[in-house]
Design a protein around this motif. Structure first.
Motif, PDB file in Angstrom:
ATOM      1  N   GLU A 167      55.649  11.069  38.676  1.00 50.08           N
ATOM      2  CA  GLU A 167      54.375  10.644  38.092  1.00 50.08           C
ATOM      3  C   GLU A 167      54.549  10.192  36.646  1.00 50.08           C
ATOM      4  OE1 GLU A 167      49.852  12.369  37.243  1.00 50.08           O
ATOM      5  OE2 GLU A 167      51.377  13.665  38.155  1.00 50.08           O
ATOM      6  N   ALA A 168      55.291  10.968  35.865  1.00 55.06           N
ATOM      7  CA  ALA A 168      55.483  10.621  34.461  1.00 55.06           C
ATOM      8  C   ALA A 168      56.441   9.454  34.286  1.00 55.06           C
ATOM      9  CB  ALA A 168      55.994  11.836  33.692  1.00 55.06           C
ATOM     10  N   GLY A 169      57.394   9.307  35.210  1.00 55.67           N
ATOM     11  CA  GLY A 169      58.422   8.290  35.030  1.00 55.67           C
ATOM     12  C   GLY A 169      58.133   6.940  35.626  1.00 55.67           C
ATOM     13  N   THR A 170      57.228   6.875  36.605  1.00 58.72           N
ATOM     14  CA  THR A 170      56.974   5.604  37.288  1.00 58.72           C
ATOM     15  C   THR A 170      56.634   4.457  36.336  1.00 58.72           C
ATOM     16  OG1 THR A 170      56.338   6.690  39.352  1.00 58.72           O
ATOM     17  CG2 THR A 170      55.513   4.448  38.985  1.00 58.72           C
ATOM     18  N   PRO A 171      55.790   4.644  35.335  1.00 60.90           N
ATOM     19  CA  PRO A 171      55.494   3.526  34.428  1.00 60.90           C
ATOM     20  C   PRO A 171      56.719   3.029  33.651  1.00 60.90           C
ATOM     21  CG  PRO A 171      53.852   5.258  34.198  1.00 60.90           C
ATOM     22  CD  PRO A 171      54.978   5.833  35.002  1.00 60.90           C
ATOM     23  N   TYR A 172      57.775   3.860  33.578  1.00 62.08           N
ATOM     24  CA  TYR A 172      58.962   3.504  32.805  1.00 62.08           C
ATOM     25  C   TYR A 172      60.214   3.472  33.686  1.00 62.08           C
ATOM     26  CZ  TYR A 172      55.587   5.418  29.481  1.00 62.08           C
ATOM     27  OH  TYR A 172      54.438   5.697  28.778  1.00 62.08           O
ATOM     28  N   HIS A 173      60.008   3.293  35.002  1.00 59.62           N
ATOM     29  CA  HIS A 173      61.114   3.455  35.949  1.00 59.62           C
ATOM     30  C   HIS A 173      62.278   2.510  35.660  1.00 59.62           C
ATOM     31  CE1 HIS A 173      60.492  -0.240  38.377  1.00 59.62           C
ATOM     32  NE2 HIS A 173      59.259  -0.116  37.953  1.00 59.62           N
ATOM     33  N   ASP A 174      62.001   1.338  35.080  1.00 63.54           N
ATOM     34  CA  ASP A 174      63.074   0.394  34.802  1.00 63.54           C
ATOM     35  C   ASP A 174      63.937   0.812  33.613  1.00 63.54           C
ATOM     36  OD1 ASP A 174      60.864   0.007  33.174  1.00 63.54           O
ATOM     37  OD2 ASP A 174      61.313  -2.117  32.823  1.00 63.54           O
ATOM     38  N   ARG A 175      63.484   1.817  32.860  1.00 62.30           N
ATOM     39  CA  ARG A 175      64.260   2.310  31.716  1.00 62.30           C
ATOM     40  C   ARG A 175      64.927   3.658  32.012  1.00 62.30           C
ATOM     41  NH1 ARG A 175      59.633   1.826  27.077  1.00 62.30           N
ATOM     42  NH2 ARG A 175      58.497   0.078  28.015  1.00 62.30           N
ATOM     43  N   LEU A 176      64.655   4.196  33.206  1.00 60.55           N
ATOM     44  CA  LEU A 176      65.170   5.517  33.571  1.00 60.55           C
ATOM     45  C   LEU A 176      66.249   5.390  34.642  1.00 60.55           C
ATOM     46  CD1 LEU A 176      61.744   7.380  33.763  1.00 60.55           C
ATOM     47  CD2 LEU A 176      63.384   7.430  31.864  1.00 60.55           C
ATOM     48  N   LEU A 177      67.027   6.454  34.799  1.00 60.88           N
ATOM     49  CA  LEU A 177      68.080   6.504  35.809  1.00 60.88           C
ATOM     50  C   LEU A 177      67.571   7.246  37.038  1.00 60.88           C
ATOM     51  CD1 LEU A 177      70.906   7.582  33.350  1.00 60.88           C
ATOM     52  CD2 LEU A 177      70.566   5.289  34.264  1.00 60.88           C
ATOM     53  N   PRO A 178      67.746   6.683  38.246  1.00 59.38           N
ATOM     54  CA  PRO A 178      67.327   7.402  39.452  1.00 59.38           C
ATOM     55  C   PRO A 178      68.068   8.731  39.598  1.00 59.38           C
ATOM     56  CG  PRO A 178      67.786   5.101  39.943  1.00 59.38           C
ATOM     57  CD  PRO A 178      68.292   5.346  38.552  1.00 59.38           C
ATOM     58  N   LEU A 179      67.347   9.752  40.038  1.00 56.75           N
ATOM     59  CA  LEU A 179      67.921  11.082  40.262  1.00 56.75           C
ATOM     60  C   LEU A 179      67.951  11.361  41.752  1.00 56.75           C
ATOM     61  CD1 LEU A 179      68.894  13.905  39.433  1.00 56.75           C
ATOM     62  CD2 LEU A 179      66.493  14.539  39.039  1.00 56.75           C
ATOM     63  N   PRO A 180      69.130  11.331  42.403  1.00 51.49           N
ATOM     64  CA  PRO A 180      69.196  11.612  43.838  1.00 51.49           C
ATOM     65  C   PRO A 180      68.872  13.070  44.135  1.00 51.49           C
ATOM     66  CG  PRO A 180      71.404  11.421  42.924  1.00 51.49           C
ATOM     67  CD  PRO A 180      70.447  11.045  41.820  1.00 51.49           C
ATOM     68  N   GLY A 181      68.146  13.281  45.226  1.00 44.19           N
ATOM     69  CA  GLY A 181      67.655  14.614  45.548  1.00 44.19           C
ATOM     70  C   GLY A 181      68.728  15.652  45.777  1.00 44.19           C
ATOM     71  N   PHE A 182      69.952  15.236  46.197  1.00 47.17           N
ATOM     72  CA  PHE A 182      70.971  16.244  46.497  1.00 47.17           C
ATOM     73  C   PHE A 182      71.453  16.988  45.257  1.00 47.17           C
ATOM     74  CE2 PHE A 182      73.791  12.700  45.468  1.00 47.17           C
ATOM     75  CZ  PHE A 182      74.873  13.305  44.877  1.00 47.17           C
ATOM     76  N   LEU A 183      71.139  16.473  44.068  1.00 42.90           N
ATOM     77  CA  LEU A 183      71.525  17.164  42.838  1.00 42.90           C
ATOM     78  C   LEU A 183      70.505  18.205  42.402  1.00 42.90           C
ATOM     79  CD1 LEU A 183      73.003  14.232  40.730  1.00 42.90           C
ATOM     80  CD2 LEU A 183      74.218  15.989  42.024  1.00 42.90           C
ATOM     81  N   LEU A 184      69.395  18.300  43.137  1.00 46.50           N
ATOM     82  CA  LEU A 184      68.369  19.288  42.831  1.00 46.50           C
ATOM     83  C   LEU A 184      68.497  20.462  43.781  1.00 46.50           C
ATOM     84  CD1 LEU A 184      65.380  16.826  42.399  1.00 46.50           C
ATOM     85  CD2 LEU A 184      66.711  17.910  40.586  1.00 46.50           C
ATOM     86  N   GLU A 185      68.350  21.653  43.261  1.00 51.62           N
ATOM     87  CA  GLU A 185      68.477  22.853  44.083  1.00 51.62           C
ATOM     88  C   GLU A 185      67.447  22.853  45.198  1.00 51.62           C
ATOM     89  OE1 GLU A 185      70.789  25.092  43.934  1.00 51.62           O
ATOM     90  OE2 GLU A 185      71.733  24.129  42.214  1.00 51.62           O
ATOM     91  N   GLY A 186      67.937  23.092  46.425  1.00 47.34           N
ATOM     92  CA  GLY A 186      67.033  23.229  47.567  1.00 47.34           C
ATOM     93  C   GLY A 186      66.500  21.935  48.132  1.00 47.34           C
ATOM     94  N   GLN A 187      66.952  20.787  47.613  1.00 40.47           N
ATOM     95  CA  GLN A 187      66.397  19.519  48.078  1.00 40.47           C
ATOM     96  C   GLN A 187      67.073  18.999  49.331  1.00 40.47           C
ATOM     97  OE1 GLN A 187      63.721  17.604  46.751  1.00 40.47           O
ATOM     98  NE2 GLN A 187      63.368  19.607  45.854  1.00 40.47           N
ATOM     99  N   ARG A 188      68.341  19.350  49.514  1.00 35.52           N
ATOM    100  CA  ARG A 188      69.060  18.838  50.671  1.00 35.52           C
ATOM    101  C   ARG A 188      68.928  19.793  51.845  1.00 35.52           C
ATOM    102  NH1 ARG A 188      75.548  17.817  51.338  1.00 35.52           N
ATOM    103  NH2 ARG A 188      75.443  16.778  53.337  1.00 35.52           N
TER     104      ARG A 188
END
Length: 244
Positions: A167-188
């Motif tokens: 929600e906070a990053g969508t307006p600036y998505h072109d300036r941010l780096l995508p975060l793949p879910g497997f790097l988050l605890e419990g996401q995979r």
């Protein structure tokens, strides 16, 4: 753990090893080019090392005893060869003779799982994250830098190296780096494979911060990461063609 060796004189070698208590350490192995020692002193093999020197800042000598010999298996695959070179390169970014027990243990886990393509990819990305942490560039993926929430984290800020929620990053998505879910605890989910998009996003994330560090210190990776990615992509196209 053997990283590399280089010839020294007619019969000896200088061994570069990753150790639990003393980090990356070099030492001379007398007769290291002999028929007895040569098969043991191959990258990826685990040894028991005894180091002796007159003074602590001398190169010194290693006495070696073989423990786990995995080099033969690693060297039969392009991923094994590429990963050995890349992992050694990453470890050389850190000061010699400083203990990094988390990295030592992570190195063993990575080398033992290189045959499982999706596990190998995830572990290699996590190893790079661990190296970044020890270089003082630890990524904080625990909560959103903007809201403090730990829900729906989707980006990483290239400035703060902190996670950002969707929600906070969508307006600036072109300036941010995508975060793949497997790097988050419990996401995979258990039993699910990483897609190739997951893998490339993971390496793109670590590459951004590693490349910035290398540029600041006037060095390059020598192409080891691209070799790892090429070997992984070949494996993925063969084993998980539906994930492309």
């Amino acid at each position: 753990m053997v990283l590399t060796t280089r010839k020294h004189g007619e019969n000896d070698v200088i061994l570069e090893a990753m150790t639990l208590d003393h980090g990356r350490h070099l030492g001379l192995v007398r007769g290291g080019r002999s028929r007895r020692h040569r098969p043991v002193l191959q990258p990826g093999n685990e040894l028991t090392l005894t180091w002796k020197a007159r003074l602590s800042d001398h190169l010194g000598q290693f006495h070696i005893e073989p423990e786990t010999l995995r080099a033969g298996d690693l060297m039969t695959s392009s991923l094994g060869l590429a990963a050995l070179q890349h992992l050694a390169f990453l470890l050389r970014l850190l000061p010699e003779r400083h203990a990094y027990p988390r990295l030592f243990n992570a190195l063993t886990v990575v080398l033992d799982h290189l045959e499982a393509s999706d596990a190998a990819a995830a572990l290699l990305v996590r190893f790079e994250l661990e190296v970044l942490r020890d270089l003082g560039i630890g990524l904080d993926l625990s909560s959103c830098a903007a809201t403090g929430s730990n829900e729906d984290l989707a980006y990483v800020s290239p400035k703060s190296a902190r996670a950002v929620c969707r929600e906070a990053g969508t307006p600036y998505h072109d300036r941010l780096l995508p975060l793949p879910g497997f790097l988050l605890e419990g996401q995979r989910q258990a039993g699910s494979e990483l897609t190739w998009a997951d893998v490339t996003q993971g390496f793109d994330l670590t590459s951004f911060f590693l490349n910035r560090y290398l540029q600041e210190h006037g060095t390059r990776d020598g192409g080891t990461r691209s070799q790892v990615l090429s070997a992984l992509e070949k494996r993925y196209r063969t084993e998980f063609p539906w994930n492309f």
